[in-house]
Design a protein around this motif. Structure first.
Motif, short mmCIF file in Angstrom:
data_model
loop_
_atom_site.label_atom_id
_atom_site.label_comp_id
_atom_site.label_asym_id
_atom_site.label_seq_id
_atom_site.Cartn_x
_atom_site.Cartn_y
_atom_site.Cartn_z
N ALA A 293 50.00 5.30 91.10
CA ALA A 293 51.24 4.41 90.59
C ALA A 293 49.35 4.02 89.69
CB ALA A 293 51.03 3.68 91.54
N ALA A 294 48.85 4.35 89.52
CA ALA A 294 47.55 3.85 89.04
C ALA A 294 47.87 4.67 88.03
CB ALA A 294 45.98 3.86 89.81
N GLU A 295 47.80 5.70 88.09
CA GLU A 295 47.94 6.28 86.36
C GLU A 295 48.44 6.84 85.92
OE1 GLU A 295 45.50 9.40 84.98
OE2 GLU A 295 45.70 9.60 88.06
N LEU B 220 41.41 -4.78 83.25
CA LEU B 220 41.54 -3.77 83.00
C LEU B 220 42.02 -4.12 81.33
CD1 LEU B 220 43.30 -1.47 84.76
CD2 LEU B 220 41.27 -0.59 83.59
N SER C 102 47.44 6.88 93.12
CA SER C 102 46.82 6.86 92.71
C SER C 102 47.50 7.78 91.28
CB SER C 102 45.79 8.31 92.55
OG SER C 102 46.78 9.21 93.32
N LEU D 20 41.05 1.07 89.22
CA LEU D 20 42.44 0.35 89.33
C LEU D 20 42.63 0.06 91.27
CD1 LEU D 20 44.52 -0.66 88.34
CD2 LEU D 20 45.59 1.26 87.74
N LEU D 21 42.08 1.16 91.68
CA LEU D 21 42.07 1.62 92.82
C LEU D 21 41.47 0.87 93.93
CD1 LEU D 21 42.84 5.70 92.74
CD2 LEU D 21 44.45 3.56 93.58
N LEU E 166 49.82 3.28 85.42
CA LEU E 166 49.14 1.86 84.70
C LEU E 166 48.37 2.41 83.33
CD1 LEU E 166 49.21 -0.30 87.50
CD2 LEU E 166 50.86 -0.72 85.21
N ARG F 221 40.16 4.60 86.44
CA ARG F 221 41.05 4.90 87.86
C ARG F 221 40.32 4.17 89.01
NH1 ARG F 221 41.19 9.60 86.19
NH2 ARG F 221 43.36 9.80 85.08
#
Lengths: 253, 199, 199
Positions: free
Chosen positions: A93-95, B196, A91, B180-181, A97, B177
Motif C-alpha cells: 500500500a505504501a508502495e 510526503l 508495504s 510512510l510506514l 502511494l 517509503r
C-alpha cells in the motif's frame, strides 16, 4: 496544513487524527476490519463542511488515501480469500502511494524549472508589430476553388459520432464516484437478477472498483446481497439477499 | 555588412515569428549553407550586451528580441505588461503537457491528482498549449505551441531537461517509503500525508 | 553603443508606429535634449545602405524600416499565398457547423466536449463561417459561407459528403444532431460544466 491532516476522528475502535489511523493501519496496530470507513468518510464530509471551503488538493489526497484503505480492507474482507489475496503487505500500500507521489513530484519539479526559465526571460520582448501593408498576405478568398478536401469534414464529423469505451468516464473520475452511485448500480443490476462483480465494474477505473467493492460490503452487512467466489481470482457471483435493508442507503452515504 | 546579411536582418525584423534557416535561405534564394556565415556574422553583431537587440534561436528558428536592459523603458512606452507569471497549477499542467505531449486532460488530472480544467483553459487562452487531435477514447489531446518555446527561450522541446533528474535517489525513495510506514513515530502534528506532500 | 542608444534601438524595434522624441525621452526617463546625440548616433548607424534597417524621421517621430534591398526576399518569405492548414479543432468545429447549420457555440462545445472559442474565432476571421442570427435562448448561431463552399469545391451544402462512411456507430438511432450531442456527452462523462468551458 492540509485538510486531511486536520481531520479528527472519533470512531469505535480509534480516536485521533486520520493520518495517525492510516499509520496504525499500515503498521497493523489497528485492525482495518474493525474500522468503519463509511464513518471516516462522513467525518471528512462534516470536516469539509465546517471549513466552509472545498480544497480540491486536500480532497483528492483524502480520496487517494481512503481508496487505498478501501482496497486494503476489501481484500481483507473478501470471503474465501486465500493466502494469495491476503498477501497485500502494508508495504505494498505504501508502495502504491509512493509511486503516485513520485510521479507527481517529478512534474512539480519540472514545473519549477519551467517557471525559472520564464523568469529568466523577464524583459525579453519580441516584435509584434503587424507587417507593412505591402507585405500583407492575401485572404483566403484569393485561393483557388477546392483547396480543401470535403472528406476532411466527413471524417471529422465521424470522429465526433464515436462513443468512448466506458472506461473513459474515469477521466472525470476518481473524485466523482460515490458509494451511493455504486450502490445504485449494484441495486439496478440485482433487480434484473443475479449478477457478477465484473459486470458491476465493467470498464471502471481502480477507485471505482474499490468503491464498488465497498458498496457491496455495505450491502452484505445490511443483508441486501451476498456473494460467492468459487476460486481465487475467479468470478464473483452476486445475488440479492433475503431481506433488503431499508436503512442501507442512509448508512452508506 | 554584406547585402545578404542586410537582407536577413530585414527579414528577421519583418517576420512576426522565428524563421527557420531553410525558410530564410529560400527567401534569399541561396543555399542554407551559404547562410551559415551570415547568421554567424549577425549573431556576433547582435550578441548579448552589444546592442538593444539580441539575435536568438528559439522555436526552431531565428528571431530578434530586445535586451532586458530596455524593459523598464519598454513598459513605460508601450504600457503593455509582459507575460504574467504562471500559477503553480498552470506550471504543473504545462510541464506535464510539455513532457508527455500529446496528452489528454484526464491524464494530466491523474498525474496531478486534481482536476486541471481551469489551468488548461488558461494555458489554451494564453496560447501556450493547443489541441492536437483526440485520444483513442475520444479525449482531446494537447501539445505545446511554438509560442511556448519562444516565451521560454527554448529552441525546441529537446532542450527541456530530463525530468527524472529531479527524482529522489533510491535511498531517498526508501526513506520516503519508511516514513510512510513509520510516520506514527515521527508524527508531531505532521501526518504522513503532509510530510510526503512537502517533499 | 551607449546604454541609452541600446534602449532607444529596442524601443524603436518594438513600436509599431513612429515614436516622437518626447515620448522616447520620457520612456527612457531623460530630457529630450539628452536624446539628440543618441538619435544622431543611431541615425548614422542605421544610415541608408549600411544595414538591413534604416532609421527614418517621419511626421510622427522616429521609426525603423527595412531597406528596399530586402523587398523581394520579404515578399517571398511573407507575402506568398498559402492555404492555411485546418487544425484538428478547426476541422471538428467546421464540420459541426457545416452539417448542423445553423448551430450555436454552446452546441459546438457540447459536441466537442471542450470550449471551441479560438477555433470558432479563426474560422470567422478567415471567412469560412459567419453569424446567422440567434437561437431562441439568445446564443449566436453560425453557418458556413459561400467562400467555404468554394474552398471545399462544393456547389451547395447538399454536396457535403455523406458521413455514413466515417460513422463508427451506425447502429445508433436518431438525428445527426442528437447523436452528436449524445456522443459528446458520453465522452464528457457525467462531469461538471467545467468540461464545457464557458457555455
Amino acid at each position: 496544513m492540509s485538510a486531511v491532516s486536520d481531520l479528527q476522528l472519533d470512531l469505535e475502535v480509534f480516536s485521533g487524527p486520520f493520518d495517525l489511523l492510516l499509520t496504525l493501519v499500515l503498521r497493523e496496530e489497528v485492525d482495518l476490519l474493525e474500522v468503519e470507513l463509511a464513518e471516516v468518510v462522513l467525518a471528512y464530509l462534516d470536516h469539509l463542511e465546517s471549513r466552509g471551503e472545498l480544497d480540491l488538493e486536500a480532497t483528492t489526497e483524502f480520496l487517494v488515501l481512503i481508496a487505498a484503505l478501501l482496497e486494503l480492507k476489501s481484500r481483507l474482507m473478501l470471503p474465501r480469500a486465500d493466502d494469495d489475496l491476503l498477501d497485500l503487505e502494508p508495504s505494498e500500500a505504501a508502495e502504491e502511494l509512493l509511486a503516485r507521489m513520485l510521479e507527481a513530484k517529478r512534474y512539480r519539479s519540472a514545473a519549477d524549472h519551467l517557471r525559472e526559465l520564464l523568469a529568466a526571460e523577464e524583459g525579453v520582448r519580441y516584435r509584434s508589430a503587424p507587417p507593412p501593408p505591402w507585405l500583407r498576405r492575401g485572404g483566403l478568398d484569393e485561393l483557388p476553388a477546392g483547396v480543401y478536401a470535403p472528406e476532411r469534414l466527413g471524417a471529422a464529423l465521424g470522429g465526433l459520432l464515436r462513443h468512448p469505451p466506458q472506461v473513459d468516464v474515469t477521466h472525470l473520475g476518481q473524485v466523482r464516484v460515490s458509494v451511493a452511485e455504486r450502490l445504485e448500480v449494484l441495486r439496478r443490476l440485482l433487480r434484473r437478477g443475479a449478477t457478477t462483480f465484473d459486470e458491476a465494474v465493467r470498464g471502471a477505473d481502480r477507485v471505482t472498483v474499490c468503491i464498488t467493492l465497498f458498496a457491496l460490503l455495505e450491502m452484505y452487512k445490511q443483508g441486501e446481497a451476498t456473494w460467492e467466489q468459487s476460486e481465487p481470482f475467479g468470478e464473483i457471483a452476486i445475488v440479492a439477499g433475503a431481506e433488503p435493508a431499508p436503512r442501507a442507503e442512509a448508512a452508506a452515504t | 555588412m554584406t547585402d545578404l546579411a542586410r537582407i536577413v536582418e530585414a527579414l528577421l525584423f519583418l517576420s512576426p515569428e522565428p524563421v527557420a534557416t531553410e525558410d530564410l535561405a529560400s527567401a534569399c534564394d541561396v543555399w542554407p549553407d551559404d547562410l551559415a556565415p551570415v547568421l554567424e556574422e549577425l549573431r556576433a553583431e547582435f550578441a548579448p550586451g552589444r546592442r538593444g537587440l539580441v539575435l536568438r534561436e528559439v522555436a526552431g528558428g531565428w528571431t530578434l528580441a530586445t535586451d532586458p536592459l530596455a524593459e523598464p523603458a519598454a513598459r513605460r512606452l508601450l504600457a503593455k505588461p509582459r507575460t504574467p507569471p504562471l500559477s503553480p497549477a498552470q506550471a504543473e499542467t504545462l510541464s506535464i503537457v510539455a513532457y508527455l505531449q500529446p496528452v489528454s486532460r484526464p491524464e494530466v488530472a491523474r498525474i496531478r491528482g486534481v482536476a486541471s480544467d481551469s489551468a488548461t483553459a488558461t494555458l489554451l487562452e494564453r496560447g501556450l498549449i493547443e489541441e492536437s487531435g483526440r485520444s483513442q477514447f475520444g479525449a482531446v489531446l494537447y501539445r505545446t505551441t511554438p509560442l511556448f518555446l519562444k516565451l521560454f527561450g527554448l529552441g525546441s522541446r529537446d532542450e527541456l531537461p530530463d525530468p527524472t533528474q529531479w527524482d529522489p535517489t533510491p535511498e531517498e525513495q526508501g526513506e520516503l517509503r519508511d516514513r510512510l510506514l513509520r510516520a506514527g513515530e515521527a508524527r508531531a502534528g505532521v501526518g504522513p500525508a503532509a510530510a510526503l506532500g512537502d517533499d
